[in-house]
Write an enzyme that holds these catalytic residues in place. Structure first.
Site, PDB file in Angstrom:
ATOM      1  CG  LEU A  28      -1.897  -1.120   1.398  1.00 58.46           C
ATOM      2  CD1 LEU A  28      -2.466  -1.126   2.805  1.00 58.46           C
ATOM      3  CD2 LEU A  28      -3.003  -1.001   0.367  1.00 58.46           C
ATOM      4  CB  THR A  29       1.417   3.922  -2.496  1.00 55.64           C
ATOM      5  OG1 THR A  29       2.122   3.092  -3.419  1.00 55.64           O
ATOM      6  CG2 THR A  29       2.025   5.317  -2.516  1.00 55.64           C
ATOM      7  CG  HIS A 180       3.492  -2.678  -8.681  1.00 52.72           C
ATOM      8  ND1 HIS A 180       2.406  -3.158  -9.368  1.00 52.72           N
ATOM      9  CD2 HIS A 180       3.021  -1.654  -7.900  1.00 52.72           C
ATOM     10  CE1 HIS A 180       1.331  -2.464  -9.042  1.00 52.72           C
ATOM     11  NE2 HIS A 180       1.681  -1.550  -8.142  1.00 52.72           N
ATOM     12  CE1 TYR A 185       1.498   3.815 -10.744  1.00 54.19           C
ATOM     13  CE2 TYR A 185       0.972   1.711  -9.723  1.00 54.19           C
ATOM     14  CZ  TYR A 185       0.848   3.080  -9.760  1.00 54.19           C
ATOM     15  OH  TYR A 185       0.077   3.739  -8.830  1.00 54.19           O
ATOM     16  NE  ARG A 232      -0.969  -5.860  -6.256  1.00 55.43           N
ATOM     17  CZ  ARG A 232      -1.416  -4.780  -5.631  1.00 55.43           C
ATOM     18  NH1 ARG A 232      -0.818  -3.612  -5.803  1.00 55.43           N
ATOM     19  NH2 ARG A 232      -2.448  -4.854  -4.819  1.00 55.43           N
ATOM     20  N   GLY A 325      -5.966  -4.790   1.658  1.00 58.76           N
ATOM     21  CA  GLY A 325      -5.370  -3.471   1.677  1.00 58.76           C
ATOM     22  C   GLY A 325      -6.034  -2.552   2.671  1.00 58.76           C
TER      23      GLY A 325
END
Length: 368
Positions: A28-29, A180, A185, A232, A325
């Site tokens: 979690l950012t 990621h 992204y 992920r 999350g």
């Protein structure tokens, strides 16, 4: 208060790691690592959520100075950052938890107007059509410029950035690394044909579009070992308009490659919630079964699960692990609350990405 062991709370063996249950802290950012360095309040945040046999996946760490997409995200490109992470990792291990670290490059989901933030022009990476910024980025900075297409000669350097970041994660003491390759992204941008309009070896065919992803996965595997690696994916997601015309085929192609390397776990995000025609409630689409059947290692799902849905997913053999999350963010003792079927704290979305070291970060109460 009743204590009950359900399928979600049964032990699980993930490679060499013995997990006490199937509940995982999703990466979690949180935008609270000032100067791209882990801080003392980061120690407390992860320590609060650690317990014997719990798998925690740390928030995404930028693989280079130019990979950052948001303010105050941690990185793993320097010795200083390695040293900053060590107290966090030590605190988590002292509680008996297993700790993996997610690594990323945000690509076109970045502001590029600030040279002090983004560094070298190589940061302005995109693979194809309209350059877009995420909603979080738009709220964070007003100075943004259009990213540019990566040159062929730049791509091996970014692959190497992932390799170095993975090495640095292990140096910091993490048990493993999660690549990621999701959520719109950079790796996801290469893979999906709704964004990647390149005509060279990294565009066009499915194999070409997945070339960058497979190069990164192979490089990190060579560096840290397949038994310490997770990946992920979000094949169905449309984050920042990053979509693909054949998401099932795309994901199966990457998973087949991961199987060949013996990658430890595959972490896949469910499609967006849909409406149940019978009662109008939101429900999880559960479209990941082909990926579950294909992948030979540990399979992890993520996407709106609660206690009951997680139990059913494990009981039905749909998944091995369930990543949480927002619920784990707001409930540092989430597995224990699940065990006791206790009420859950409500999360405050307005504090998800603020810079406060306490509010909305380490001030969520425990059961006791």
């Amino acid at each position: 208060m009743e204590t009950k062991t359900t399928p979600l709370l049964t032990p699980y063996k993930m490679g060499e790691f013995s997990l006490a249950h199937r509940v995982v802290l999703a990466p979690l950012t949180r935008c609270r690592s000032y100067g791209n360095l882990a801080q003392p309040h980061n120690v407390l945040y992860y320590e609060q959520r650690a317990a014997p046999g719990v798998l925690l996946v740390a928030e995404a760490n930028a693989v280079s100075e130019t990979a950052r997409g948001y303010p105050n995200v941690p990185g793993l490109w320097s010795d200083e950052q390695v040293e900053a992470w060590k107290p966090v990792v030590d605190a988590v291990h002292a509680k008996g938890a297993v700790f993996f670290c997610q690594i990323w490059h945000t690509g076109r989901v970045s502001p590029t107007g600030s040279s002090s933030l983004m560094g070298r022009p190589r940061s302005q990476a995109r693979t194809g059509k309209s350059p877009l910024m995420s909603a979080m980025t738009a709220r964070s900075w007003s100075s943004r410029a259009a990213p540019r297409r990566l040159e062929m000669e730049e791509i091996p350097h970014i692959v190497n950035d992932f390799r170095i970041a993975a090495t640095n994660a292990i140096r910091a003491g993490f048990d493993g690394v999660e690549i990621h390759a999701a959520n719109g992204y950079l790796i996801d941008q290469f893979m999906k044909d709704g964004v990647n309009d390149r005509t060279d070896a990294y565009g066009g065919s499915l194999e070409n579009r997945c070339r960058f992803a497979t190069e990164v996965i192979a490089a990190v595997t060579d560096e840290v070992g397949a038994g310490r690696l997770g990946v992920r994916l979000s094949p169905f997601a449309d984050y920042v308009d990053c979509v693909d015309s054949g998401p099932e085929t795309l994901a199966l192609h990457v998973i087949r490659f991961m199987n060949g390397l013996g990658v430890l776990y595959c972490h896949v995000i469910e499609p967006r919630m849909c409406v149940n025609e019978n009662d109008g409630r939101l429900m999880i689409p559960h479209r990941l079964l082909p990926f579950r059947k294909m992948f030979k290692g540990t399979f992890m799902v993520n996407g709106g699960y609660d206690r009951e849905e997680g139990d059913k997913a494990v009981a039905d053999g749909y998944t091995d692990l369930v990543a949480y999350g927002r619920l784990f963010l707001a409930n540092p003792d989430l597995p224990e609350r699940f065990r006791k079927n206790a009420a859950l704290n409500k999360y405050d979305r307005s504090t998800f990405y603020t810079s406060d070291p306490i509010v909305g970060y380490t001030d969520y109460p425990f059961l006791d």
